[in-house]
Write a protein that holds these residues in place. Structure first.
Motif, PDB file in Angstrom:
ATOM      1  N   ARG A  67     -15.441  30.587  47.227  1.00  0.00           N
ATOM      2  CA  ARG A  67     -16.227  30.968  45.922  1.00  0.00           C
ATOM      3  C   ARG A  67     -15.821  30.082  44.629  1.00  0.00           C
ATOM      4  NH1 ARG A  67     -15.371  36.408  48.253  1.00  0.00           N
ATOM      5  NH2 ARG A  67     -17.093  37.099  48.911  1.00  0.00           N
ATOM      6  N   LEU A  68     -15.235  29.141  44.619  1.00  0.00           N
ATOM      7  CA  LEU A  68     -14.593  28.420  43.471  1.00  0.00           C
ATOM      8  C   LEU A  68     -16.007  27.966  42.858  1.00  0.00           C
ATOM      9  CD1 LEU A  68     -11.337  26.723  44.301  1.00  0.00           C
ATOM     10  CD2 LEU A  68     -11.743  28.609  42.563  1.00  0.00           C
ATOM     11  N   LYS A  69     -15.924  27.942  41.578  1.00  0.00           N
ATOM     12  CA  LYS A  69     -17.237  27.275  41.157  1.00  0.00           C
ATOM     13  C   LYS A  69     -16.714  25.845  40.126  1.00  0.00           C
ATOM     14  CE  LYS A  69     -19.746  31.636  40.335  1.00  0.00           C
ATOM     15  NZ  LYS A  69     -20.228  32.594  38.972  1.00  0.00           N
ATOM     16  N   ALA A  70     -17.596  25.165  40.039  1.00  0.00           N
ATOM     17  CA  ALA A  70     -17.158  24.014  39.383  1.00  0.00           C
ATOM     18  C   ALA A  70     -16.503  24.300  37.852  1.00  0.00           C
ATOM     19  CB  ALA A  70     -18.543  23.149  39.260  1.00  0.00           C
ATOM     20  N   LYS A  71     -17.221  25.130  37.502  1.00  0.00           N
ATOM     21  CA  LYS A  71     -16.617  25.396  35.888  1.00  0.00           C
ATOM     22  C   LYS A  71     -15.202  26.125  36.075  1.00  0.00           C
ATOM     23  CE  LYS A  71     -18.610  30.079  35.441  1.00  0.00           C
ATOM     24  NZ  LYS A  71     -19.374  31.126  34.594  1.00  0.00           N
ATOM     25  N   ASP A  72     -14.754  26.536  37.252  1.00  0.00           N
ATOM     26  CA  ASP A  72     -13.373  27.069  37.382  1.00  0.00           C
ATOM     27  C   ASP A  72     -12.454  25.827  37.266  1.00  0.00           C
ATOM     28  OD1 ASP A  72     -14.236  29.846  37.784  1.00  0.00           O
ATOM     29  OD2 ASP A  72     -14.354  29.189  39.906  1.00  0.00           O
ATOM     30  N   LEU A  73     -12.895  24.874  37.852  1.00  0.00           N
ATOM     31  CA  LEU A  73     -11.915  23.525  37.974  1.00  0.00           C
ATOM     32  C   LEU A  73     -12.134  22.349  36.615  1.00  0.00           C
ATOM     33  CD1 LEU A  73     -12.440  22.861  41.933  1.00  0.00           C
ATOM     34  CD2 LEU A  73     -10.645  24.437  40.561  1.00  0.00           C
ATOM     35  N   VAL A  74     -13.287  22.682  36.182  1.00  0.00           N
ATOM     36  CA  VAL A  74     -13.670  21.653  35.146  1.00  0.00           C
ATOM     37  C   VAL A  74     -13.800  22.157  33.740  1.00  0.00           C
ATOM     38  CG1 VAL A  74     -15.423  19.721  34.386  1.00  0.00           C
ATOM     39  CG2 VAL A  74     -14.895  20.224  36.891  1.00  0.00           C
ATOM     40  N   SER A  75     -13.023  21.545  32.902  1.00  0.00           N
ATOM     41  CA  SER A  75     -13.328  21.761  31.354  1.00  0.00           C
ATOM     42  C   SER A  75     -13.430  20.428  30.597  1.00  0.00           C
ATOM     43  CB  SER A  75     -12.099  22.420  30.849  1.00  0.00           C
ATOM     44  OG  SER A  75     -11.906  22.861  29.440  1.00  0.00           O
ATOM     45  N   SER A  76     -14.592  20.602  29.702  1.00  0.00           N
ATOM     46  CA  SER A  76     -14.491  19.415  28.803  1.00  0.00           C
ATOM     47  C   SER A  76     -14.892  17.842  29.753  1.00  0.00           C
ATOM     48  CB  SER A  76     -13.443  19.315  27.765  1.00  0.00           C
ATOM     49  OG  SER A  76     -13.342  20.479  27.080  1.00  0.00           O
ATOM     50  N   GLU A  77     -15.664  18.330  30.822  1.00  0.00           N
ATOM     51  CA  GLU A  77     -15.857  17.182  31.896  1.00  0.00           C
ATOM     52  C   GLU A  77     -14.706  16.604  32.364  1.00  0.00           C
ATOM     53  OE1 GLU A  77     -18.290  14.266  29.522  1.00  0.00           O
ATOM     54  OE2 GLU A  77     -19.953  15.876  29.664  1.00  0.00           O
ATOM     55  N   ARG A  78     -13.569  17.423  32.524  1.00  0.00           N
ATOM     56  CA  ARG A  78     -12.206  16.732  33.165  1.00  0.00           C
ATOM     57  C   ARG A  78     -11.683  17.954  34.144  1.00  0.00           C
ATOM     58  NH1 ARG A  78      -7.748  14.267  29.066  1.00  0.00           N
ATOM     59  NH2 ARG A  78      -6.934  14.036  31.266  1.00  0.00           N
ATOM     60  N   VAL A  79     -11.144  17.631  35.026  1.00  0.00           N
ATOM     61  CA  VAL A  79     -10.688  18.426  36.084  1.00  0.00           C
ATOM     62  C   VAL A  79      -9.501  19.033  35.478  1.00  0.00           C
ATOM     63  CG1 VAL A  79      -9.989  18.888  38.477  1.00  0.00           C
ATOM     64  CG2 VAL A  79     -11.871  17.359  37.969  1.00  0.00           C
TER      65      VAL A  79
END
Length: 210
Positions: A67-79
């Motif tokens: 259920r992980l979303k991309a926004k869970d792992l990425v902030s300000s276009e960086r992982v």
């Protein structure tokens, strides 16, 4: 000569677990982690490589991992180097770190055309499902361990959850740290999960001031 009547016999049914390894699934050894990682890298399988790396680092249950979303792992276009999510089983937050190798694999996967406008990190190929299921994840794990010559019945999704936690405990003996990383509410849950001997656990716990 009188005929002897023998007692009737019923054929024995094959036990459902015959030939299978049951009980707690084994964690992977570091050399096995690298063997799977190398195979996925050589195959250019960006999705599975990102999934495998995140599974090892995050130590998440399968239900939270898929259920992980991309926004869970990425902030300000960086992982992110550290990620916090709410566990579906306990409703409590758990934090985990992402290594540089894992962050690189996530970036490469998120940059693929398959991930264009996708909300979840592991989107399903079926239109009626937003992300892959835990069953699909289990099949992938089975394929990975089989590919490096391991007996698949001895491993499962919890093998990946236990892998880094077991290595941390082996190197540090710090049950409290492992408890926090796994998101367990009680240390005895961590003891059972790792298969730690009680006397060993108690001696370690006595040295840790919480």
């Amino acid at each position: 000569m009188p005929r002897v009547q023998l007692p009737a016999t019923t054929p024995k049914r094959r036990a459902w677990n015959k030939g299978r390894i049951i009980g707690q699934k084994r964690p992977l050894l570091p050399k096995q982690v690298w063997a799977i990682r190398a195979r996925l890298e050589l195959a250019g399988n960006l999705r599975d490589l990102a999934l495998f790396n995140v599974a090892i680092d995050s130590k998440l249950r399968g239900c939270d991992l898929v259920r992980l979303k991309a926004k869970d792992l990425v902030s300000s276009e960086r992982v992110k180097e550290r990620v916090t999510i709410i566990q579906s089983k306990t409703g409590k937050p758990v934090q985990f770190e992402l290594s540089e190798n894992t962050r690189d694999s996530v970036v490469k996967w998120l940059d693929t055309p398959e991930m264009l406008r996708c909300q979840f990190m592991l989107p399903s190929r079926f239109h009626d499902r937003p992300h892959i299921s835990t069953r699909q994840y289990g099949r992938l794990v089975r394929n990975w361990v089989t590919a490096i010559g391991l007996e698949p019945s001895g491993y499962g999704t919890h093998s990946l959850r236990r892998t880094k936690a077991s290595e941390i405990y082996r190197k540090t003996g710090n049950l409290r740290a492992v408890q926090l990383l796994l998101g367990h509410t009680k240390v005895d849950s961590t003891v059972r999960y790792l298969g730690v001997e009680l006397e060993d656990a108690l001696s370690i716990a006595e040295r840790i001031d919480i």
